[in-house]
Motif scaffolding. Sequence first.
Motif, PDB file in Angstrom:
ATOM      1  N   ALA A   3       0.977  -1.112  -0.083  1.00  0.00           N
ATOM      2  CA  ALA A   3       0.072  -0.041   0.057  1.00  0.00           C
ATOM      3  C   ALA A   3       0.611   1.613  -0.051  1.00  0.00           C
TER       4      ALA A   3
ATOM      5  N   CYS B 101      -1.388   2.063  -3.954  1.00  0.00           N
ATOM      6  CA  CYS B 101      -2.832   2.973  -2.881  1.00  0.00           C
ATOM      7  C   CYS B 101      -3.721   3.324  -4.835  1.00  0.00           C
TER       8      CYS B 101
ATOM      9  N   ASN C 101      -2.449  10.086  -0.017  1.00  0.00           N
ATOM     10  CA  ASN C 101      -4.023   9.308  -0.941  1.00  0.00           C
ATOM     11  C   ASN C 101      -4.056   8.988   0.959  1.00  0.00           C
TER      12      ASN C 101
ATOM     13  N   VAL D  70      -8.693   6.466  -0.957  1.00  0.00           N
ATOM     14  CA  VAL D  70      -8.197   4.750  -0.330  1.00  0.00           C
ATOM     15  C   VAL D  70      -8.973   4.780   0.863  1.00  0.00           C
TER      16      VAL D  70
END
Length: 473
Positions: free
Chosen positions: A197, A202, A284, A287
């Motif tokens: 991730a 992501c 981010n 997500v």
Amino acid sequence: MTVAIIGAGPSGLAAARALQRVGIRADGYEAGHGVGGLWDISNPRSTMYSSAHLISSRTTTQFSEFPMRSGVDYPGHAAMRQYFADYAAEFALTELFRFRTEVTRLHPATGGGWELTARPAPAGQQAREVPAREAAAPDTAAEPVTRHYDHVVIANGTLAEPNIPTFPGDFSGELRHTSRYKHASELAGKRVLIVGAGNSGCDIAVDAVHHATAVDLSVRRGYYFVPRYLFGRPSDTLNRGKGLPRPIKQLVDKWVLRAFTGNPARFGFPEPQYRIYESHPVVNTTVLSHLGQGDLQVRPDIDHFDGSTVHFTDGSTGDYDLVLLATGYRLDYPFVDRAELNWHSAAPELFLNMVPPQVNGLFVVGMVEASGLGWQGRYEQAELVAAYLAAERDDPGRAERMRARIAAEPWPDLTGGYRYLGLDRMSYYVDKHTYRTALRRELEALQRPLDARPPGRDGSTRASSAVGSRDGR
Ligand SMILES: Cc1cc2nc3c(=O)[nH]c(=O)nc-3n(C[C@H](O)[C@H](O)[C@H](O)COP(=O)(O)OP(=O)(O)OC[C@H]3O[C@@H](n4cnc5c(N)ncnc54)[C@H](O)[C@@H]3O)c2cc1C
């Protein structure tokens, strides 16, 4: 003095420009068909995907002497490709490069300097779509060439060679690294497991929720998620200048993130077992919104594969058509002997991430990761290389003085006191402020006349008490 540059990405262009400013005309070699490096999605080595945008904001990232025309805070890759084409055109850098020409070997020449061998980039490396003007470029090597150079700047990028972990068992679906992911349509109708991730993982998870039939995200550790905007401004523009002392910054920023994004553990992520900025943050928060909407779910680490079933370390399982490895990249300088770059485990160990301890005429520009260093940071690296070469040409005693310092003095600690995670990709990570300060001090030290007295402790070019070493980080 003859100088070669390998790569016409942001770092190679920065090198060409910095050398030009001190009156050194370099020969550039670029395997792709144009400038821009991985920001040119049609460059066969590019690991860009069509939804990618900057994650550091425009004003933090751009070359200071060449602001982007776009008023957008986080431009997409196509705008970036145009930016580099414009930059190269503005300073007449494009004509310095031979395109579709791959450097295959760098070998120390008898009598000093380097023998550089380049060949036409293999067919598989030709661009997918070559614009007509560039296809006709006359500066492409027709056959292998070997040339002698006094110095070589290596700027071949850090995010091209995929890091591919292995897992026990066999997976009967498709196992692919994100370096070969280009467009969300590739995920249509598939059950997708994304492994890792980080920023790419992501981004692609967000792509996937709109196309795949099901999406999971497998993680081994917790992450810090930074929103693109904080208080209505690009988040990386809030802390310009020196900023807060490290421990206070870590405390404050952790709580600011908690206030804006909440605790990622609520969405299924493990609690990070490290402090903020000890690994690259994920820029981010979309997500997290998708996790909150139930569009995807977080899974633990993979234990093993069995056909289309993935067994996770908590004993749970899932069935997938595609496992997409967002597991990052490893450094790769395949054309030169590792000893020449002083490799130690996952990375070359270089003075200021640029110069081998033996100062052998090789310089690496762009082998640096940091939050918000941008292309100006790469330019400042190039500026130091250019100043060193100008000193060697104009006043060799000053160049000799720098070589002596590299050999005899402790190297500056570039971590800013952060205890970076022991991951391969963190082995060349630096703290932006500390790094830029170290570059500036070295530049000043290099440019100081030989008969000038060195400055006192506060402006000292000597490293601080916390030092890195040449033979162990
Ligand atoms: C999806 C994504 C998002 C990113 N977002 C950001 C961001 O927001 N901010 C940021 O600062 N960075 C970001 N990056 C990091 C990125 O690596 C840098 O922005 C930048 O591209 C590094 O420039 P470079 O010139 O060092 O390497 P590259 O851009 O990789 O360029 C290297 C060039 O060298 C050429 N080359 C390689 N080997 C040879 C050879 N043997 N012979 C001849 N030519 C060769 C390649 O074809 C390429 O053109 C992102 C990266 C990715 C993948």
